[in-house]
Motif scaffolding. Sequence first.
Motif, mmCIF file in Angstrom:
data_model
loop_
_atom_site.group_PDB
_atom_site.id
_atom_site.type_symbol
_atom_site.label_atom_id
_atom_site.label_comp_id
_atom_site.label_asym_id
_atom_site.label_seq_id
_atom_site.Cartn_x
_atom_site.Cartn_y
_atom_site.Cartn_z
ATOM 1 N N ASP A 48 -13.764 16.004 -2.867
ATOM 2 C CA ASP A 48 -12.675 15.204 -3.441
ATOM 3 C C ASP A 48 -12.093 14.205 -2.441
ATOM 4 N N LEU A 49 -12.282 14.473 -1.139
ATOM 5 C CA LEU A 49 -11.642 13.645 -0.115
ATOM 6 C C LEU A 49 -12.042 12.168 -0.179
ATOM 7 N N PRO A 50 -13.361 11.845 -0.294
ATOM 8 C CA PRO A 50 -13.704 10.418 -0.389
ATOM 9 C C PRO A 50 -13.018 9.723 -1.561
ATOM 10 N N PHE A 51 -12.909 10.434 -2.695
ATOM 11 C CA PHE A 51 -12.258 9.850 -3.871
ATOM 12 C C PHE A 51 -10.762 9.633 -3.604
ATOM 13 N N ILE A 52 -10.125 10.607 -2.937
ATOM 14 C CA ILE A 52 -8.699 10.481 -2.606
ATOM 15 C C ILE A 52 -8.474 9.275 -1.699
ATOM 16 N N TYR A 53 -9.312 9.153 -0.663
ATOM 17 C CA TYR A 53 -9.165 8.031 0.273
ATOM 18 C C TYR A 53 -9.451 6.696 -0.410
ATOM 19 N N MET A 54 -10.428 6.695 -1.309
ATOM 20 C CA MET A 54 -10.774 5.452 -1.997
ATOM 21 C C MET A 54 -9.627 4.992 -2.891
ATOM 22 N N VAL A 55 -9.080 5.914 -3.698
ATOM 23 C CA VAL A 55 -7.970 5.565 -4.589
ATOM 24 C C VAL A 55 -6.754 5.117 -3.774
ATOM 25 N N THR A 56 -6.450 5.878 -2.725
ATOM 26 C CA THR A 56 -5.315 5.521 -1.861
ATOM 27 C C THR A 56 -5.507 4.141 -1.250
ATOM 28 N N GLY A 57 -6.725 3.857 -0.803
ATOM 29 C CA GLY A 57 -7.017 2.562 -0.201
ATOM 30 C C GLY A 57 -6.890 1.417 -1.183
ATOM 31 N N ILE A 58 -7.398 1.609 -2.401
ATOM 32 C CA ILE A 58 -7.311 0.559 -3.423
ATOM 33 C C ILE A 58 -5.851 0.268 -3.767
ATOM 34 N N VAL A 59 -5.070 1.333 -3.962
ATOM 35 C CA VAL A 59 -3.646 1.153 -4.264
ATOM 36 C C VAL A 59 -2.943 0.427 -3.115
ATOM 37 N N SER A 60 -3.296 0.783 -1.874
ATOM 38 C CA SER A 60 -2.691 0.136 -0.711
ATOM 39 C C SER A 60 -3.078 -1.335 -0.631
ATOM 40 N N MET A 61 -4.339 -1.642 -0.969
ATOM 41 C CA MET A 61 -4.791 -3.031 -0.959
ATOM 42 C C MET A 61 -4.010 -3.874 -1.965
ATOM 43 N N LEU A 62 -3.753 -3.290 -3.127
ATOM 44 C CA LEU A 62 -2.992 -4.012 -4.151
ATOM 45 C C LEU A 62 -1.509 -4.061 -3.806
ATOM 46 N N GLY A 63 -1.012 -2.969 -3.230
ATOM 47 C CA GLY A 63 0.425 -2.885 -2.956
ATOM 48 C C GLY A 63 0.880 -3.668 -1.751
ATOM 49 N N GLY A 64 0.016 -3.823 -0.740
ATOM 50 C CA GLY A 64 0.396 -4.504 0.491
ATOM 51 C C GLY A 64 0.920 -5.920 0.274
ATOM 52 N N PRO A 65 0.135 -6.796 -0.382
ATOM 53 C CA PRO A 65 0.622 -8.158 -0.635
ATOM 54 C C PRO A 65 1.879 -8.188 -1.500
ATOM 55 N N ILE A 66 1.973 -7.262 -2.456
ATOM 56 C CA ILE A 66 3.176 -7.212 -3.307
ATOM 57 C C ILE A 66 4.399 -6.868 -2.478
ATOM 58 N N MET A 67 4.270 -5.867 -1.617
ATOM 59 C CA MET A 67 5.382 -5.478 -0.757
ATOM 60 C C MET A 67 5.747 -6.600 0.214
ATOM 61 N N GLY A 68 4.739 -7.343 0.668
ATOM 62 C CA GLY A 68 4.998 -8.472 1.544
ATOM 63 C C GLY A 68 5.819 -9.550 0.856
ATOM 64 N N ARG A 69 5.460 -9.862 -0.379
ATOM 65 C CA ARG A 69 6.222 -10.855 -1.143
ATOM 66 C C ARG A 69 7.640 -10.367 -1.427
ATOM 67 N N LEU A 70 7.761 -9.074 -1.736
ATOM 68 C CA LEU A 70 9.092 -8.512 -1.989
ATOM 69 C C LEU A 70 9.978 -8.600 -0.750
ATOM 70 N N SER A 71 9.377 -8.350 0.421
ATOM 71 C CA SER A 71 10.170 -8.404 1.647
ATOM 72 C C SER A 71 10.682 -9.821 1.906
ATOM 73 N N ASP A 72 9.913 -10.827 1.478
ATOM 74 C CA ASP A 72 10.370 -12.214 1.613
ATOM 75 C C ASP A 72 11.460 -12.552 0.610
ATOM 76 N N SER A 73 11.373 -11.954 -0.592
ATOM 77 C CA SER A 73 12.303 -12.333 -1.661
ATOM 78 C C SER A 73 13.621 -11.550 -1.628
ATOM 79 N N ILE A 74 13.567 -10.245 -1.346
ATOM 80 C CA ILE A 74 14.804 -9.449 -1.364
ATOM 81 C C ILE A 74 15.399 -9.251 0.032
ATOM 82 N N GLY A 75 14.673 -9.696 1.055
ATOM 83 C CA GLY A 75 15.147 -9.517 2.426
ATOM 84 C C GLY A 75 14.308 -8.481 3.145
ATOM 85 N N LYS A 76 13.891 -8.805 4.353
ATOM 86 C CA LYS A 76 12.962 -7.936 5.065
ATOM 87 C C LYS A 76 13.603 -6.597 5.449
ATOM 88 N N TYR A 77 14.864 -6.621 5.864
ATOM 89 C CA TYR A 77 15.498 -5.345 6.194
ATOM 90 C C TYR A 77 15.760 -4.522 4.935
#
Length: 403
Positions: free
Chosen positions: A249-278
């Motif tokens: 199950d571990l490869p599947f867990i890491y794969m899903v986690t990685g995909i979610v992180s890939m999608l979430g990273g840019p979104i969180m970056g944009r949010l930090s610019d819009s709502i304030g980095k702190y």
Amino acid sequence: MDFKFTPYHVFVVGLLAFLQFTVVLDFMILSPLGVLVMSELQIPTEKFGYVVSAYAFSAGISGLLAAGFADRFDRKRLLLFFYIGFVIATFLCGIAVHYEFLLFVRILTGMFAGVLSSISFAIVADLFPLQVRGRVMGFIMTAFAASQVFGLPIGIYISNLWGWQSPFLMIAGVSAVVGVFILLFLKPVTSHLDQKTDTHAFHHLVTTLTMPRYLPAFIATTLMATGGFMLMPFGSAFSVHNLGMKLEDLPFIYMVTGIVSMLGGPIMGRLSDSIGKYNMFLIASTIAAVIILYFTRLKVTPLPIVLVFNSLLFVFIAARMISANAINSAVPELHDRGAFMAISSSIQQISGGIAASVAGLIVIQTPSGYLERYEVLGYVVATAIVCTILLMYKVNEMVSGKK
């Protein structure tokens, strides 16, 4: 005034992200290859541990040594010099057949790789204004998730076909292509040279390291690295022996986690610019602390719930790193930026290595494999997160005062 991304800006972000992908993959690939390496080189776990930790400490020390010179040269030339060294050292890992040689070339790889991230972030700070650095950092840091999703499975697959050295040869080949793109298409980055005031490398290192207004950022960086490196080394063992996951199950867990992180990273970056980095840092840190305190106390848990917790945790840890890096990038003066970034990178490597060792002293593995006192790590990490919230508040106030 809104910043307009030109095609060249997009190219630079993509190039630096791919560079980070190769560096992170080189660092991460050795752990899953441990079984093959120990078997073929006939070394115990203790010696393999030396190979892994030697890279981290070498990277940390080289970052400190390079800090004094980081603001004295064109950042493109500096990046190219260390990346060429990284490619050569990685290639040497791919032809290692003895333990002593492998240990030496991993130290060599760490020496070059340890400086690359700091140069990359200095280039980002030079080329992009603070109001868009969150989204830029968010995209570049998807390299960590991408290496987990694409790099590790491919590396493990070809190692099963052609031996444990083959992934390093693959990384060296891909990295060489990236190096050609840096040489041919990245423009010189020299704006910091116009404001250079300290020509003595050692003095520049010491003054940057000891400057009072930089210290809160350095301490916050130390605590952030402590948190991440304490949980990571035991993540797979905790999933299998405490949460009841199957090894397959571990490869599947890491794969899903990685995909979610890939999608979430840019979104969180944009949010930090819009709502304030702190504000983003505060929200992400609070959620991450709550998840860690709950997650580290879990017993046998269904796979879907483990996937949800892992994915959320990685996304909000990434959000902390993105927003914190964006804030910290505004701390140093232009003529100190390279040294500041190099010192920060070194602190992350060294404190991370120490944290991993301390975590090994806290956690106890029973004969059945079950990890005891893992929840203690959760308390320690959550406490470190609270401390970083307070420290980053002070850093943010200082950055806001500079505007």
